[in-house]
Scaffold this active site. Structure first.
Site, mmCIF file in Angstrom:
data_model
loop_
_atom_site.group_PDB
_atom_site.id
_atom_site.type_symbol
_atom_site.label_atom_id
_atom_site.label_comp_id
_atom_site.label_asym_id
_atom_site.label_seq_id
_atom_site.Cartn_x
_atom_site.Cartn_y
_atom_site.Cartn_z
ATOM 1 N N SER A 181 1.368 -14.960 -7.817
ATOM 2 C CA SER A 181 1.011 -14.954 -9.085
ATOM 3 C C SER A 181 2.377 -14.280 -9.936
ATOM 4 C CB SER A 181 -0.035 -13.988 -9.367
ATOM 5 O OG SER A 181 -0.189 -13.493 -10.582
ATOM 6 N N TYR B 140 -3.263 -5.727 -7.448
ATOM 7 C CA TYR B 140 -3.454 -7.165 -7.342
ATOM 8 C C TYR B 140 -1.683 -7.283 -7.650
ATOM 9 C CZ TYR B 140 -3.597 -11.905 -8.475
ATOM 10 O OH TYR B 140 -3.334 -13.517 -8.747
#
Length: 275
Positions: free
Chosen positions: A136, A149
């Site tokens: 990501s 995350y």
């Protein structure tokens, strides 16, 4: 192909199968819901492809070895490893609740490392070994409210780029894909998913990075809606330290990218010595 029961993982698995690959469609089993990889494998078979399911949770003890063994036992070889399984963790601010950092790292980083270790002997025997880490841009830029995350994806990016450098001598390509897609993980309450960001829009890039035709390695690629762009951590030019210089440097004059931390240090040292 881990985390392939739905969303991005399912789209990636179907794209890989459409290119002629035999695919292990992995996703953890849940006792209280249907096993979604069965449907993914059915769609692949209906389209003329080849696939099988695997129900191991990637973070379970011994799961990495079992997942790899599934492919070897069925087809006798392993050419590509696509690591998509991941969780986002809770949306909380640091210091205002449990970020579940250890749990997120266990799936988003440690499980991937174990799968790489289990797969490497077989990838080294392949004529076109490839590893694709699904990450990501949060790992490059951070994500407000998703510190665990973002930390896991930043660690994954660093791991992948280091691995790429180490595996060049084995001709194993290692790349990172940061997809932009509307999935269950990104869904917002009361909002319809943007059809432009369907998971299939990042699948072509994933399938190509995992293919023998891909000769690139050690790179981060962002993909979505059938488009792609390159991403890289950058550093500015070098100036002698003073508080007044920081604003100018933060604007990133003459940004530079590097293939590895060694190259970044060498460039910094050259700037300060003139050698």
């Amino acid at each position: 192909m881990t985390g392939a029961g739905n969303g991005l993982g399912a789209a990636f698995a179907e794209a890989l199968a459409a290119k002629g690959n035999a695919v292990v469609v992995n996703n953890r089993r849940h006792a209280d819901r249907p096993f979604t990889p069965d449907e993914v494998v059915r769609r692949i078979a209906d389209a003329g492809g080849t696939a099988m399911t695997d129900g191991n949770a990637v973070d379970a003890p011994g799961a990495a070895e079992r997942i790899v063994a599934s492919a070897i036992d069925r087809w006798g070889r392993l050419d590509a490893l696509v690591l998509n399984a991941g969780i986002s963790g809770p949306a909380v601010k640091v210091g205002a609740g449990d970020t579940q950092l250890e749990q997120v790292l266990a799936i988003n980083l440690t499980a991937n490392h174990r799968l790489v270790e289990a797969a490497l002997p077989h990838l080294r025997r392949s004529s076109a070994g490839r590893i694709v880490f699904v990450s990501s841009t949060g790992g490059l830029h951070g994500v407000r409210g998703r510190s665990a995350y973002a930390a896991s994806k930043g660690a994954l990016n660093g791991y992948a780029l280091s691995l790429a450098a180490e595996l060049r001598r084995d001709a194993i390509g290692v790349n990172v894909l940061g997809p932009y897609a509307a999935t269950k993980m990104t869904a917002q309450p009361g909002q319809e998913p943007d059809p432009l960001l369907a998971p299939e829009g990042a699948a072509e890039a994933c399938a190509w990075l995992a293919s023998a035709e891909c000769g690139r390695t050690g790179e981060i690629w962002v993909a979505g809606a059938g488009h792609v762009r390159a991403a890289r951590a950058m550093e500015s030019v070098t100036m002698r330290f003073s508080p007044d210089a920081l604003s100018a440097l933060a604007a990133m004059p003459e940004p530079r990218g590097y293939q590895g931390g060694e190259a970044a240090f060498a460039d910094f040292y050259q700037d300060i010595t003139g050698e």
